[in-house]
Design a protein around this motif. Structure first.
Motif, PDB file in Angstrom:
ATOM      1  N   HIS A 110       0.823  -1.216   0.000  1.00 24.24           N
ATOM      2  CA  HIS A 110       0.000   0.000   0.000  1.00 24.24           C
ATOM      3  C   HIS A 110       0.854   1.262   0.000  1.00 24.24           C
ATOM      4  N   THR A 123      -4.979  -3.838  -4.337  1.00 22.60           N
ATOM      5  CA  THR A 123      -4.743  -2.728  -3.412  1.00 22.60           C
ATOM      6  C   THR A 123      -5.747  -1.599  -3.629  1.00 22.60           C
ATOM      7  N   PRO A 138      -9.133  -0.171  -2.666  1.00 23.77           N
ATOM      8  CA  PRO A 138     -10.138  -0.352  -1.610  1.00 23.77           C
ATOM      9  C   PRO A 138     -11.541  -0.604  -2.134  1.00 23.77           C
ATOM     10  N   GLU A 155      -1.442  -3.010   7.837  1.00 22.93           N
ATOM     11  CA  GLU A 155      -1.376  -2.118   6.675  1.00 22.93           C
ATOM     12  C   GLU A 155      -2.523  -2.425   5.719  1.00 22.93           C
ATOM     13  N   THR A 156      -2.790  -3.722   5.506  1.00 24.98           N
ATOM     14  CA  THR A 156      -3.884  -4.140   4.633  1.00 24.98           C
ATOM     15  C   THR A 156      -5.229  -3.753   5.238  1.00 24.98           C
ATOM     16  N   GLN A 190      -5.843  -1.365   7.341  1.00 21.83           N
ATOM     17  CA  GLN A 190      -5.965   0.091   7.308  1.00 21.83           C
ATOM     18  C   GLN A 190      -6.475   0.565   5.950  1.00 21.83           C
ATOM     19  N   SER A 191      -6.017  -0.096   4.898  1.00 23.54           N
ATOM     20  CA  SER A 191      -6.379   0.324   3.545  1.00 23.54           C
ATOM     21  C   SER A 191      -7.852   0.085   3.235  1.00 23.54           C
ATOM     22  N   ASN A 201      -0.447   2.419  11.593  1.00 23.97           N
ATOM     23  CA  ASN A 201      -1.354   1.477  10.931  1.00 23.97           C
ATOM     24  C   ASN A 201      -2.388   0.863  11.867  1.00 23.97           C
TER      25      ASN A 201
END
Length: 682
Positions: A74, A202, A204, A223-224, A226-227, A259
């Motif tokens: 991301h 990636t 959303p 991180e994933t 959060q995206s 994150n």
């Protein structure tokens, strides 16, 4: 004689020479081969280039730092890029610059390509390309090494690296800096239904109104999450262990605050959540469900993923993952099972592991005992265990300080790479580990200078330490030595230990458990309780001889080193400067005096004169300074300058009691001399 015979012989000779030339060109010889042009490989390349060694850096891709072209997925780094520190000291500033590599060019810093605190990932390959170009490093791109083997000959052990074109590269020393890029996977029933972090979308929007299960609770997992947090209907995260927060553990590989929005949505009950379970015992099953009627009156089957446990699945070998009944799901046995609802996607975010597949049995380092065997096992000086001449650099060498320090990250392994190079220089070129020779009277000032600005021990706390070799009225200061290799200090550094002993200066955190690092009593300011410090602080260990390997193995749990003859903690400092005359300098001086068995105070010329007249042996400072005519020469012009500058006390200022009114009362109560806080400017 046939006239064509000479021509034929000449043709044969030319052919033989050509074949010989081709064979020679097919094998390239170097003293050092660096495998990988990422940050660790280029950092080592810089040191080899500076030392004018015969080396080559081999990179399979078309440019340096290719890992960062894809990861993090991301595209935001979590390495700090703090440009403004209020200081002009470049060594101090590296404490807060987690991306720059070390070089002798003061402007070759990461801030030239990004000024963001958490910079974009695309900036890093740009920085590495700049690093290669400006330093003229020898990098060969497009060389994909597929096999590495070791051979023994009369001249010693050497490594042979074979690329995709069957060309060979041979070297006496192999420096592996390939990082971790092979996705870590765990096999379980239904693991084929799981998407990998390395290949997920990636965008959303692709997760809009979907229920997502993420396997893992590390930074890639969060991180994933959060995206997709804003688009997904809910996000659940599953792993064997609870979340470990970096600000609690002081390990930068744990979850960073940048994150962790999902922790808010979980604790504030907004559909997201965290669950613990062993991944080897879960089962991902697929069931077809009838969807609602579309506008054309037709129904479309939707495939949903359910999480189950292998103890509920009967005849696992025979049962297809889509042919499950209600009795195969935990909700049949517990209607309050936390993960009873179906998921649209299950995503694996379990990190990466070292690529062992390119090594044959003659050259393969063993799997590490920690980190679930994902890393190669290395010695305290980063040489592969059982593979002499093969050193591991960068993230792949993190097994030495896994979950302890920063050796798996750029701001840590740039220093361990320098330590490895110093080992190579001593072993193969007889160049001793760099050191600074000091008068013992200068030791206090030098220690204060190092703990106040040095970036290596600060970043690689409890791993790299400064070693002070005591030699009576003199001493030798060796910087950033791997402390776990202390029993081999003499052979690795080229320096001998005298009968005066040595002092090891380490930065370390406190060892208390269950500390509330945001609570009222999280820190100590009383220097008399320095050993209770929780935050990063300097600790000095005094030994009269080198610790043995057995002593290193039997050291107390949580200790960086074995029990010393004497130990001194410098109380933690909110500003991490450790320059307080009473809290930091005075106790440190007392400890050093105990170790060197002499007075380390600084004295004015008048005091040295009196000591010389009244004592058979004046203090060491006077011996090495005043009595050798070192210092400022007295003159009437100098006194006039002091008076004009207002540096001479007036009669009103001096008072009648004979005390120095400019000297604070609390310093006098602590027994400090007027000049006990003096730092020499080196």
């Amino acid at each position: 004689m046939d006239s064509s015979l000479p021509c034929f012989l000449l043709f044969i000779l030319i052919g033989c020479l050509k074949c010989s030339s081709e064979n020679e060109n097919n094998t390239r010889h170097h003293d050092y081969c660096v495998l990988g042009a990422g940050p660790a490989g280029l950092q080592m390349g810089y040191f080899l280039s500076k030392a004018k060694r015969d080396y080559v850096i081999l990179e399979r891709n078309s440019g340096p730092g290719s890992f960062f072209n894809k990861y993090p997925r991301h595209r935001k780094l979590i390495s700090i890029n703090k440009i403004h520190t209020g200081r002009q000291n470049p060594e101090f500033n590296l404490r807060h610059d987690w991306n720059s590599l070390l070089s002798d060019k003061p402007d070759l810093l990461f801030k030239r390509v990004s000024n963001e605190f958490y910079p974009p990932a695309d900036a890093y390959p740009l920085y590495l390309s700049m690093f290669v170009e400006e330093l003229g490093l020898k990098v060969r791109y497009g060389v994909d090494i597929g096999r590495i083997r070791a051979v023994q000959s009369d001249t010693g052990r050497r490594y042979i690296l074979t690329d995709q074109h069957t060309s060979d590269y041979t070297c006496s020393v192999l420096l592996v800096a390939t990082g971790l890029w092979v996705p870590q996977k765990i096999e379980f029933v239904g693991s084929d239904l799981v998407e990998g972090y390395e290949s997920i979308s990636t965008n959303p929007e692709d997760y809009k109104n979907q229920a997502i299960l993420i396997l893992g609770k590390g930074n890639s997992a969060f991180e994933t999450a959060q995206s997709i947090l804003e688009k997904a209907s809910h996000v659940h995260m599953l792993s064997p262990s609870p979340v470990r927060l970096a600000w609690q553990t002081h390990y930068v590989g744990d979850l960073r605050a940048v994150n962790n929005d999902l922790l808010d949505t979980y604790q504030l009950k907004s559909l997201d959540g965290l669950v613990e379970a062993r991944l080897e015992k879960i089962v991902i099953v697929q069931r077809k469900e009838q969807a609602k009627k579309r506008s054309d009156g037709k129904k479309k089957e939707k495939k949903k993923l359910y999480l189950s446990l292998n103890k509920y699945i009967q005849n696992q070998e025979e049962k297809n993952s889509s042919e499950v009944t209600g009795e195969d799901l935990p909700s049949f046995y517990s209607d309050n099972f936390s993960m009873r609802k179906p998921y649209d996607r299950v995503i694996r975010c379990l990190g990466f592991k070292f690529n062992f597949s390119v090594f044959d049995s003659s050259a393969c380092p063993p799997h590490s005992d920690n980190a679930k065997g994902r890393l190669p096992g290395v010695t305290a000086w980063y040489e592969g265990t059982g593979t002499p001449g093969l050193f591991v650099l960068g993230t792949a060498a993190h097994s030495r300080d896994y979950r302890t320090s920063a050796g798996g990250f750029i701001h840590g392994f740039r220093y361990t790479a320098r330590a490895v190079h110093r080992v190579l220089e001593q072993r193969y070129h007889n160049n001793r580990w760099p050191s600074t020779k000091l008068l013992t009277t200068q030791l206090l000032s030098w220690v204060l200078k190092r703990i106040g600005e040095a970036s290596g021990p600060y970043q690689m706390f409890e791993v790299l330490a400064d070693v002070i070799l005591l030699r009576g009225s003199q001493c030798e200061y060796v910087e950033e030595f791997p402390i776990q290799a202390l029993p081999q200090f003499s052979s690795l550094s080229g320096h001998e230990i005298s009968n005066h002993g040595l002092i090891v200066v380490v930065l370390q955190y406190g060892k208390k458990k269950n500390v509330d690092y945001l609570g009222r009593n999280r820190a100590h300011s009383d220097w008399s309780k320095a050993n209770e410090s929780n935050f990063l602080h300097p600790v000095l260990y005094y030994y009269d001889k080198l610790p043995t390997e057995e002593e290193m193995k039997l050291r107390p749990k949580g200790w960086a080193l074995p029990r010393p003859k004497a130990i001194h903690h410098i109380v933690e400092d909110f500003l991490t400067e450790w320059d307080g005359p009473v809290s930091h300098i005075q106790p440190l001086r007392r400890f050093l005096e105990h170790c060197v068995k002499t007075d380390l105070r600084n004295f004015y010329a008048e005091s040295c004169f009196r000591f010389s007249l009244t004592y058979r042996k004046p203090p060491l400072f006077c011996q090495q300074g005043y009595l050798k005519q070192q210092g400022v020469v007295d003159s009437s012009q100098l006194w006039q300058h002091f008076d004009d500058a207002g540096l001479m006390p007036s009669e009103h200022d001096s008072g009648t009691s004979g005390e120095d009114s400019a000297f604070p009362n609390y310093l006098a109560q602590a027994g400090a001399s007027v000049s006990s806080g003096l730092k020499l400017d080196f």
